[in-house]
Each structure stands twice: as C-alpha cells, then as structure tokens.
Design a protein around this motif. Structure first.
Motif, PDB file in Angstrom:
ATOM      1  N   LYS A   1       0.843  -1.202   0.000  1.00  0.00           N
ATOM      2  CA  LYS A   1       0.000   0.000   0.000  1.00  0.00           C
ATOM      3  C   LYS A   1       0.869   1.239   0.000  1.00  0.00           C
ATOM      4  O   LYS A   1       1.970   1.235   0.534  1.00  0.00           O
ATOM      5  N   VAL A   2       0.326   2.291  -0.570  1.00  0.00           N
ATOM      6  CA  VAL A   2       0.982   3.591  -0.532  1.00  0.00           C
ATOM      7  C   VAL A   2       0.085   4.543   0.238  1.00  0.00           C
ATOM      8  O   VAL A   2      -1.113   4.626  -0.018  1.00  0.00           O
ATOM      9  N   TYR A   3       0.675   5.243   1.176  1.00  0.00           N
ATOM     10  CA  TYR A   3      -0.053   6.255   1.936  1.00  0.00           C
ATOM     11  C   TYR A   3       0.425   7.624   1.469  1.00  0.00           C
ATOM     12  O   TYR A   3       1.614   7.881   1.403  1.00  0.00           O
ATOM     13  N   TYR A   4      -0.522   8.474   1.137  1.00  0.00           N
ATOM     14  CA  TYR A   4      -0.212   9.830   0.680  1.00  0.00           C
ATOM     15  C   TYR A   4      -0.764  10.807   1.706  1.00  0.00           C
ATOM     16  O   TYR A   4      -1.948  10.766   2.026  1.00  0.00           O
ATOM     17  N   ILE A   5       0.126  11.649   2.208  1.00  0.00           N
ATOM     18  CA  ILE A   5      -0.293  12.639   3.198  1.00  0.00           C
ATOM     19  C   ILE A   5       0.149  14.010   2.710  1.00  0.00           C
ATOM     20  O   ILE A   5       1.324  14.244   2.446  1.00  0.00           O
ATOM     21  N   LYS A   6      -0.813  14.901   2.598  1.00  0.00           N
ATOM     22  CA  LYS A   6      -0.552  16.275   2.172  1.00  0.00           C
ATOM     23  C   LYS A   6      -0.467  17.173   3.404  1.00  0.00           C
ATOM     24  O   LYS A   6      -1.218  16.979   4.359  1.00  0.00           O
ATOM     25  N   LYS A   7       0.455  18.112   3.353  1.00  0.00           N
ATOM     26  CA  LYS A   7       0.622  19.032   4.477  1.00  0.00           C
ATOM     27  C   LYS A   7      -0.631  19.894   4.622  1.00  0.00           C
ATOM     28  O   LYS A   7      -1.053  20.547   3.679  1.00  0.00           O
ATOM     29  N   GLN A   8      -1.202  19.855   5.828  1.00  0.00           N
ATOM     30  CA  GLN A   8      -2.370  20.684   6.111  1.00  0.00           C
ATOM     31  C   GLN A   8      -2.147  21.564   7.325  1.00  0.00           C
ATOM     32  O   GLN A   8      -2.779  22.597   7.459  1.00  0.00           O
ATOM     33  N   ASP A   9      -1.268  21.115   8.229  1.00  0.00           N
ATOM     34  CA  ASP A   9      -0.993  21.906   9.433  1.00  0.00           C
ATOM     35  C   ASP A   9       0.378  21.530   9.983  1.00  0.00           C
ATOM     36  O   ASP A   9       1.129  20.786   9.350  1.00  0.00           O
ATOM     37  N   GLU A  10       0.708  22.036  11.150  1.00  0.00           N
ATOM     38  CA  GLU A  10       2.021  21.808  11.745  1.00  0.00           C
ATOM     39  C   GLU A  10       2.222  20.363  12.204  1.00  0.00           C
ATOM     40  O   GLU A  10       3.351  19.951  12.451  1.00  0.00           O
ATOM     41  N   LYS A  11       1.147  19.587  12.330  1.00  0.00           N
ATOM     42  CA  LYS A  11       1.295  18.169  12.685  1.00  0.00           C
ATOM     43  C   LYS A  11       2.093  17.433  11.605  1.00  0.00           C
ATOM     44  O   LYS A  11       2.808  16.484  11.891  1.00  0.00           O
ATOM     45  N   PHE A  12       1.984  17.908  10.382  1.00  0.00           N
ATOM     46  CA  PHE A  12       2.719  17.301   9.272  1.00  0.00           C
ATOM     47  C   PHE A  12       4.222  17.442   9.498  1.00  0.00           C
ATOM     48  O   PHE A  12       4.976  16.476   9.372  1.00  0.00           O
ATOM     49  N   ASP A  13       4.684  18.660   9.826  1.00  0.00           N
ATOM     50  CA  ASP A  13       6.109  18.887  10.078  1.00  0.00           C
ATOM     51  C   ASP A  13       6.598  18.054  11.254  1.00  0.00           C
ATOM     52  O   ASP A  13       7.715  17.540  11.243  1.00  0.00           O
ATOM     53  N   SER A  14       5.768  17.907  12.272  1.00  0.00           N
ATOM     54  CA  SER A  14       6.113  17.081  13.424  1.00  0.00           C
ATOM     55  C   SER A  14       6.283  15.621  13.012  1.00  0.00           C
ATOM     56  O   SER A  14       7.200  14.928  13.472  1.00  0.00           O
ATOM     57  N   MET A  15       5.409  15.132  12.129  1.00  0.00           N
ATOM     58  CA  MET A  15       5.513  13.762  11.639  1.00  0.00           C
ATOM     59  C   MET A  15       6.813  13.562  10.869  1.00  0.00           C
ATOM     60  O   MET A  15       7.528  12.578  11.075  1.00  0.00           O
ATOM     61  N   ILE A  16       7.129  14.508   9.996  1.00  0.00           N
ATOM     62  CA  ILE A  16       8.362  14.432   9.212  1.00  0.00           C
ATOM     63  C   ILE A  16       9.558  14.360  10.162  1.00  0.00           C
ATOM     64  O   ILE A  16      10.465  13.544   9.992  1.00  0.00           O
ATOM     65  N   LYS A  17       9.538  15.198  11.181  1.00  0.00           N
ATOM     66  CA  LYS A  17      10.628  15.219  12.168  1.00  0.00           C
ATOM     67  C   LYS A  17      10.730  13.878  12.890  1.00  0.00           C
ATOM     68  O   LYS A  17      11.829  13.317  13.021  1.00  0.00           O
ATOM     69  N   GLN A  18       9.607  13.337  13.339  1.00  0.00           N
ATOM     70  CA  GLN A  18       9.624  12.055  14.060  1.00  0.00           C
ATOM     71  C   GLN A  18      10.181  10.931  13.192  1.00  0.00           C
ATOM     72  O   GLN A  18      10.957  10.101  13.668  1.00  0.00           O
ATOM     73  N   ILE A  19       9.803  10.907  11.949  1.00  0.00           N
ATOM     74  CA  ILE A  19      10.263   9.845  11.051  1.00  0.00           C
ATOM     75  C   ILE A  19      11.743  10.009  10.725  1.00  0.00           C
ATOM     76  O   ILE A  19      12.522   9.054  10.839  1.00  0.00           O
ATOM     77  N   PHE A  20      12.152  11.194  10.330  1.00  0.00           N
ATOM     78  CA  PHE A  20      13.514  11.380   9.837  1.00  0.00           C
ATOM     79  C   PHE A  20      14.564  11.467  10.941  1.00  0.00           C
ATOM     80  O   PHE A  20      15.742  11.226  10.677  1.00  0.00           O
ATOM     81  N   GLU A  21      14.178  11.792  12.167  1.00  0.00           N
ATOM     82  CA  GLU A  21      15.148  11.825  13.257  1.00  0.00           C
ATOM     83  C   GLU A  21      15.240  10.490  14.011  1.00  0.00           C
ATOM     84  O   GLU A  21      16.118  10.321  14.847  1.00  0.00           O
TER      85      GLU A  21
END
Length: 168
Positions: free
Chosen positions: A52-72
């Motif tokens: 499966k592919v999950y697509y998430i579009k940036k809508q608020d600051e929770k998106f940046d937090s998710m990116i940070k959690q994954i990449f760090e």
C-alpha cells in the motif's frame, strides 16, 4: 493509494516496519535565506508488507512534526529519491536526519556515472521498463498536475513488464 490515513497511523506504521520508503513532494518558496528554495508539501510512504501507498498532504504543523519524528528516528531506515536535496531541506526545517540508507539517484549514478542527470521518469524507463507517461495515462492522471510514485502497483504494467522481460 490510500490518502485518508492519519498522521498518527502513518508514524505508527513506519515505526512498525522499521523503514520509510518514501517520496517527498516539494514546492518552491521565495525564502532567500534558504539554500534550497523548496519546502515539503506532501509525503508518499510505501508499506511493502501490505503493498500500500499512503499519501499525506501538508495541512498543518502536525505534518512537520511527523516528518521530524520519522527522519530523526535512528531505528527507521530511510529509502528515497534525491536524498542530498532532502537532507538540506530537512536541515533547513531544523530536522537532523538519521539512518538515510538508500538513494535512487545515487544508484542511478553508480549504474551509469557518465549520464549526469537522473530524473525519476528516466530511471523508471531505463531500469524498470516503465514509461511514466504511459503509466500516468493508464491511471487517468492529468499530465499537467500528475505526480508519479514508484510505489503504486499497477497489475497491468507489472504483467506487461514481466512479459517483456520473459521475451528478452
């Protein structure tokens, strides 16, 4: 492609898999203080266990937090495209990426170092025998705003490519 996944579920799935096979959507910005004048506006994450592919579009600051959690997260291996640019963009966001494992662009360079350019559509065509233009048309995408993801599995394209491979 499933685009109704919550950010919390995406983080949980990536952590459970122990890897993030991703493609980041970028958009230009006019911020003159940045080295690379782009920001992340979406992410496609491939779950290889469930195909499966999950697509998430940036809508608020929770998106940046998710990116940070994954990449760090050091326990999550990252597999992506043009990771040298992504690394700089993440650093511009105050994110310290860890465990960056595999870059499709570097793989293209290793296979053919004299080429000089490695756009994703060319890599797909050359090494996967997938025409991105044909793929987008077959899946009803409008060529003006189409974005390809290598992670979407189209059974017809897969069967056609397997047939081509057997014939060669």
């Amino acid at each position: 492609i499933q685009d109704d996944i919550s950010i919390e579920t995406a983080i949980k799935e990536v952590k459970n898999l122990g890897k993030a096979i991703y493609y980041l959507g970028l958009e230009d910005t006019n911020n003159q203080e940045q080295i690379i004048k782009s920001y992340i506006n979406s992410i496609s994450i491939y779950n290889n266990k469930e195909n499966k592919v999950y697509y998430i579009k940036k809508q608020d600051e929770k998106f940046d937090s998710m990116i940070k959690q994954i990449f760090e997260d050091e326990t999550i291996e990252k597999f992506g495209y043009e990771m040298n640019y992504i690394y700089i963009i993440l650093k511009q966001m105050g994110i310290n990426p860890k465990n960056m494992k595999f870059d499709v662009t570097i793989a293209g360079y290793i296979i053919n170092p004299t080429d000089g350019k490695y756009p994703i559509d060319k890599l797909c065509d050359e090494y996967l025998e997938i025409s991105t233009e044909d793929y987008l048309k077959a899946n009803g995408a409008d060529s003006q705003d189409a974005q390809i993801t290598l992670f979407d599995n189209n059974d017809n394209n897969t069967q056609n490519n397997e047939e081509k491979y057997r014939q060669s």
